[in-house]
Write a protein that holds these residues in place. Structure first.
Motif, mmCIF file in Angstrom:
data_model
loop_
_atom_site.group_PDB
_atom_site.id
_atom_site.type_symbol
_atom_site.label_atom_id
_atom_site.label_comp_id
_atom_site.label_asym_id
_atom_site.label_seq_id
_atom_site.Cartn_x
_atom_site.Cartn_y
_atom_site.Cartn_z
ATOM 1 N N TRP A 1 2.940 1.405 -4.407
ATOM 2 C CA TRP A 1 2.606 -0.026 -4.192
ATOM 3 C C TRP A 1 2.865 -0.891 -5.443
ATOM 4 O O TRP A 1 3.235 -2.057 -5.025
ATOM 5 C CB TRP A 1 1.196 -0.287 -3.502
ATOM 6 C CG TRP A 1 0.196 0.597 -4.185
ATOM 7 C CD1 TRP A 1 -0.512 0.323 -5.376
ATOM 8 C CD2 TRP A 1 -0.406 2.067 -3.983
ATOM 9 N NE1 TRP A 1 -1.561 1.274 -5.756
ATOM 10 C CE2 TRP A 1 -1.414 2.037 -5.038
ATOM 11 C CE3 TRP A 1 -0.003 2.919 -3.067
ATOM 12 C CZ2 TRP A 1 -1.967 3.333 -4.952
ATOM 13 C CZ3 TRP A 1 -0.824 4.187 -3.091
ATOM 14 C CH2 TRP A 1 -1.893 4.199 -3.931
ATOM 15 N N ASP A 2 2.685 -0.230 -6.727
ATOM 16 C CA ASP A 2 2.857 -1.009 -7.616
ATOM 17 C C ASP A 2 4.469 -1.370 -7.949
ATOM 18 O O ASP A 2 4.860 -2.335 -8.018
ATOM 19 C CB ASP A 2 2.222 -0.485 -8.905
ATOM 20 C CG ASP A 2 0.814 -0.442 -8.870
ATOM 21 O OD1 ASP A 2 0.322 -1.331 -8.427
ATOM 22 O OD2 ASP A 2 0.267 0.541 -9.496
ATOM 23 N N HIS B 1 3.004 -9.387 3.118
ATOM 24 C CA HIS B 1 1.956 -9.203 1.922
ATOM 25 C C HIS B 1 1.107 -10.318 2.410
ATOM 26 O O HIS B 1 1.259 -11.332 1.758
ATOM 27 C CB HIS B 1 2.534 -9.182 0.762
ATOM 28 C CG HIS B 1 1.389 -8.709 -0.227
ATOM 29 N ND1 HIS B 1 0.821 -7.463 -0.094
ATOM 30 C CD2 HIS B 1 1.105 -9.062 -1.593
ATOM 31 C CE1 HIS B 1 -0.166 -7.163 -1.265
ATOM 32 N NE2 HIS B 1 -0.009 -8.118 -2.011
ATOM 33 N N ALA C 1 2.173 2.423 1.966
ATOM 34 C CA ALA C 1 2.398 2.348 0.501
ATOM 35 C C ALA C 1 3.654 1.758 0.245
ATOM 36 O O ALA C 1 4.023 0.971 -0.995
ATOM 37 C CB ALA C 1 2.282 3.971 -0.168
ATOM 38 N N SER C 2 4.938 2.236 0.759
ATOM 39 C CA SER C 2 6.207 1.695 0.530
ATOM 40 C C SER C 2 6.291 0.081 0.615
ATOM 41 O O SER C 2 7.036 -0.789 0.247
ATOM 42 C CB SER C 2 7.250 2.164 1.340
ATOM 43 O OG SER C 2 7.147 1.800 2.545
ATOM 44 N N GLU D 1 -5.875 -9.555 3.548
ATOM 45 C CA GLU D 1 -6.003 -8.125 3.151
ATOM 46 C C GLU D 1 -7.387 -7.597 2.382
ATOM 47 O O GLU D 1 -7.507 -6.656 2.329
ATOM 48 C CB GLU D 1 -4.930 -7.774 2.245
ATOM 49 C CG GLU D 1 -4.015 -6.414 2.840
ATOM 50 C CD GLU D 1 -2.783 -6.190 2.098
ATOM 51 O OE1 GLU D 1 -2.583 -5.395 1.437
ATOM 52 O OE2 GLU D 1 -1.617 -6.985 2.452
ATOM 53 N N ALA E 1 6.683 -1.392 -5.493
ATOM 54 C CA ALA E 1 6.893 -2.297 -4.213
ATOM 55 C C ALA E 1 6.711 -3.767 -4.659
ATOM 56 O O ALA E 1 7.268 -4.878 -4.349
ATOM 57 C CB ALA E 1 6.286 -1.822 -3.029
ATOM 58 N N LYS E 2 5.466 -3.939 -5.355
ATOM 59 C CA LYS E 2 4.954 -5.101 -5.868
ATOM 60 C C LYS E 2 6.017 -5.863 -6.609
ATOM 61 O O LYS E 2 6.155 -7.278 -6.704
ATOM 62 C CB LYS E 2 3.789 -5.164 -6.442
ATOM 63 C CG LYS E 2 2.641 -5.255 -5.347
ATOM 64 C CD LYS E 2 1.138 -5.266 -5.925
ATOM 65 C CE LYS E 2 0.248 -4.778 -4.834
ATOM 66 N NZ LYS E 2 -0.882 -4.177 -5.074
ATOM 67 N N ARG F 1 4.037 -2.123 -0.189
ATOM 68 C CA ARG F 1 3.084 -2.552 -1.080
ATOM 69 C C ARG F 1 1.474 -2.432 -0.903
ATOM 70 O O ARG F 1 0.936 -3.515 -1.514
ATOM 71 C CB ARG F 1 3.771 -3.846 -1.686
ATOM 72 C CG ARG F 1 3.655 -5.208 -0.747
ATOM 73 C CD ARG F 1 4.314 -6.380 -1.346
ATOM 74 N NE ARG F 1 5.867 -6.107 -1.029
ATOM 75 C CZ ARG F 1 6.649 -7.094 -1.573
ATOM 76 N NH1 ARG F 1 6.265 -8.165 -2.312
ATOM 77 N NH2 ARG F 1 7.865 -7.135 -1.510
ATOM 78 N N HIS F 2 1.172 -1.654 0.136
ATOM 79 C CA HIS F 2 -0.305 -1.816 0.195
ATOM 80 C C HIS F 2 -0.875 -0.813 -0.594
ATOM 81 O O HIS F 2 -0.403 0.435 -0.487
ATOM 82 C CB HIS F 2 -0.538 -1.720 1.674
ATOM 83 C CG HIS F 2 0.159 -2.390 2.660
ATOM 84 N ND1 HIS F 2 -0.282 -3.837 2.446
ATOM 85 C CD2 HIS F 2 0.886 -2.664 3.602
ATOM 86 C CE1 HIS F 2 0.397 -4.513 3.296
ATOM 87 N NE2 HIS F 2 1.124 -3.913 3.956
ATOM 88 N N ASN F 3 -1.952 -1.026 -1.294
ATOM 89 C CA ASN F 3 -2.452 -0.150 -2.169
ATOM 90 C C ASN F 3 -3.495 0.779 -1.189
ATOM 91 O O ASN F 3 -4.282 0.600 -0.891
ATOM 92 C CB ASN F 3 -3.484 -0.732 -3.303
ATOM 93 C CG ASN F 3 -4.102 0.149 -4.142
ATOM 94 O OD1 ASN F 3 -4.205 1.358 -3.845
ATOM 95 N ND2 ASN F 3 -4.113 -0.212 -5.494
ATOM 96 N N GLU G 1 2.299 3.950 -9.078
ATOM 97 C CA GLU G 1 2.222 4.128 -7.840
ATOM 98 C C GLU G 1 3.109 3.368 -7.019
ATOM 99 O O GLU G 1 3.896 2.435 -7.189
ATOM 100 C CB GLU G 1 0.650 3.489 -7.542
ATOM 101 C CG GLU G 1 -0.311 4.390 -8.304
ATOM 102 C CD GLU G 1 -0.586 5.535 -7.675
ATOM 103 O OE1 GLU G 1 -0.029 6.052 -6.673
ATOM 104 O OE2 GLU G 1 -1.497 6.325 -8.258
#
Lengths: 265, 298
Positions: free
Chosen positions: A71-72, A102, B172-173, A107, A74-75, B175-177, A69
């Motif tokens: 976001w994964d 982040h 999403a880019s 969040e 990106a993390k 890093r937010h799910n 995904e």
């Protein structure tokens, strides 16, 4: 840093990527160029998790991130920007910057309801960081302005700022100069060079060759979904296949020839 | 008169909780939930069914909240595979599903007759005092719901939700799910809606499948649109105004000579006209969503 091995991606029978392989080493600034429709954006999407490649692998820092995904990915430290910034008009520049960060506690619903103090501290740190980045990209005077109402170039800069909020290890920029005026273009190139000296790895998809030669150490040329050349920006003109890919399109003879070549290969 | 005003006040506060919930979904996150009444129904039936077995009302609220929260999370999860417009249709289907279960599980839900004589709160008091105490209680709950909604909206989570509404790829880019953010906001909103449902059933001491028709959802949509999509205060303002309007039009038969059915139709028509009017003329509502001022430098 980033290794792409023979990725393929088909859309309705048309091959957007046909076994392209790319390698970006840590600290490098690499460009990805190619004529329209050569698969640059698809390659970017496959690396950042926005498309799942049909075949091939994407390795980020040695980890297989193929089909993960966005976001994964990106993390793990890969942050990308988009060709069209499309920033919302309902969020201020500062809000957008904070959204780029982040804030682990803020969040979650639980923390935002219960641990007010820690959430506030976390946010205050992010605000400090946002101010320093905004000063750096000279958007600090517009911090309270709606992000979507900035000029195209400013939105591009802000997108870069938002990406920097998360301390990316590798930044992938999709046509950073599209819709950006020439003076801002120079400024953008300086920012990217500076980022590189700070240890950020860069992969830039771009049409503007001058920008590419200003910013990149090395370029990959993509044509019809495959890498046809990899060299320093200055050496691009030494590659006849690159010229053909760009210029040969208009002559029908070249198209026929290249079609023949494809059938043969 | 005092009792009538208290009655309208109680309804307005109950609806306001619902409007806060729907605003979090539609206004803040951009999730077009056309099946909001399903969550309300789950809350209302949980309270009513357990009440008919003499279980304390607080247990009914807890059970309703857990069930609705789970349903909300599940519906939010559907958003992973469905595009937003198809997701909206799926939510409508969910609401009909809940209504049909309520209609057909006679032994459990009382079927078409519904469940009546749901005992309210503050049962020991005399009529007016009881109405006042009920009103006060629900206003306190509304206050809590308001604070929760505001806190969520104004924090990092709310920022991420708005970014998801405006540009999900960008979120999403960064890093937010996106899937998890939607699932969680749906669960939270569903819990709020179930609380609204519980108080609704207790206040009118009845719940039946007739109250779970899609109109119940669109009434809340009207409140949120009139108040201002995305604005927490707006949701409460819209809820109060539309409750007064919808309840006030009960007296339509005092002014014009129409049958009871026609009067009911006119009441719905008025709501429809208001909704359309706002969508056409003042899309941002009475209390528009604000762009927040930048945080000061330290």
């Amino acid at each position: 840093m980033l290794v792409v091995e023979g990725i393929k991606k088909h859309f309705a029978g048309i091959a957007a990527l046909d076994g392209a392989s790319i390698e970006v080493r840590a600290g490098e600034s690499v460009g990805l160029v190619g004529p329209n429709g050569s698969g640059k954006s698809t390659a970017l999407n496959c690396c950042s998790g926005f498309e799942r490649p049909d075949a091939g692998r994407v390795l980020l820092l040695g980890k297989d991130v193929t089909g993960k995904e966005p976001w994964d990915v990106a993390k793990l430290g890969l942050v990308r920007t988009f060709q069209h910034a499309n920033l919302p008009t309902k969020m201020s520049v500062m809000d957008l910057m904070l959204a780029g960060g982040h804030l682990v506690r803020g969040e979650t619903i639980r923390h935002s309801l219960v641990s007010w103090k820690r959430v506030r501290e976390e946010e205050a740190d992010a605000v400090d960081k946002a101010w320093s980045i905004l000063e750096r990209i000279k958007l600090d005077k517009l911090a309270g302005h709606p992000g979507g109402k900035l000029s195209g170039g400013q939105q591009k800069l802000l997108s870069l700022g938002m990406a920097l909020m998360g301390d990316p290890k590798i930044l992938m920029l999709d046509e950073p100069t599209a819709g950006v005026n020439p003076s801002l273009r120079v400024e953008l190139a300086e920012h990217l060079r500076k980022l590189q000296t700070e240890g950020v790895t860069l992969l830039t998809v771009e049409h503007d060759m001058r920008f590419i030669s200003d910013v990149c150490d090395r370029v990959y040329v993509l044509d019809r979904g495959a890498i046809i050349a990899s060299c320093a920006p200055a050496e691009l003109s030494d590659h006849p296949e690159v010229l053909e890919a760009y210029l040969g399109r208009s002559g029908s003879r070249a198209v026929v020839e290249s079609a023949d070549r494809r059938t043969l290969s | 008169m005092v009792e009538y005003l208290l009655g309208v006040g109680i309804l307005a506060a109950v609806y306001a909780i619902n409007a806060l919930s729907l605003n979090l979904q539609v206004g803040v996150t951009g999730l077009l939930n056309f099946g909001q009444v399903a969550f309300v129904g789950i809350g209302a039936y949980s309270v009513a069914i357990l009440d008919s077995h003499d279980v304390p009302w607080i247990v009914g609220f807890l059970v309703g909240a857990v069930l609705a929260g789970a349903a909300g999370a599940l519906v939010g999860r559907l958003g992973r595979t469905l595009a937003s417009d198809y997701w909206a249709i799926a939510t409508l289907a969910l609401a009909e599903l809940v209504r049909l279960v309520a209609l057909n599980q006679d032994g459990f839900t009382g079927g078409a007759q519904g469940l009546s004589a749901v005992s309210g709160i503050w049962t020991g008091m005399s009529t007016t005092a009881r109405e006042a105490a009920t009103f006060a209680t629900i206003v306190v709950v509304l206050g809590i719901a308001y604070l929760v909604a505001r806190r969520v909206r104004n924090g990092q989570y709310g920022r991420v939700l708005v970014l998801i509404r405006e540009n999900p790829d960008l979120a999403a880019s960064l890093r937010h799910n996106v899937v998890s953010a939607k699932v969680r906001v749906m669960a939270l909103s569903a819990v709020m809606a179930s609380v609204c449902g519980g108080f609704y059933a207790m206040y009118i001491s009845f719940i039946g499948p007739g109250q779970l028709l899609p109109f119940a959802t669109f009434l809340i949509f009207t409140m949120v649109v009139v108040g201002g999509l995305g604005n927490t205060t707006g949701a409460v303002v819209g809820a109060v105004l539309i409750t007064v309007l919808y309840d006030g039009t009960r007296f339509v038969r005092d002014w014009i000579d129409v049958s009871a059915d026609q009067a009911a139709g006119i009441r719905i028509l008025v709501i429809g006209v208001v909704l359309l009017g706002f969508l056409l003329v003042r899309t941002e509502g009475l209390v528009p969503e604000k762009v927040k001022a930048a945080h000061a430098r330290r």
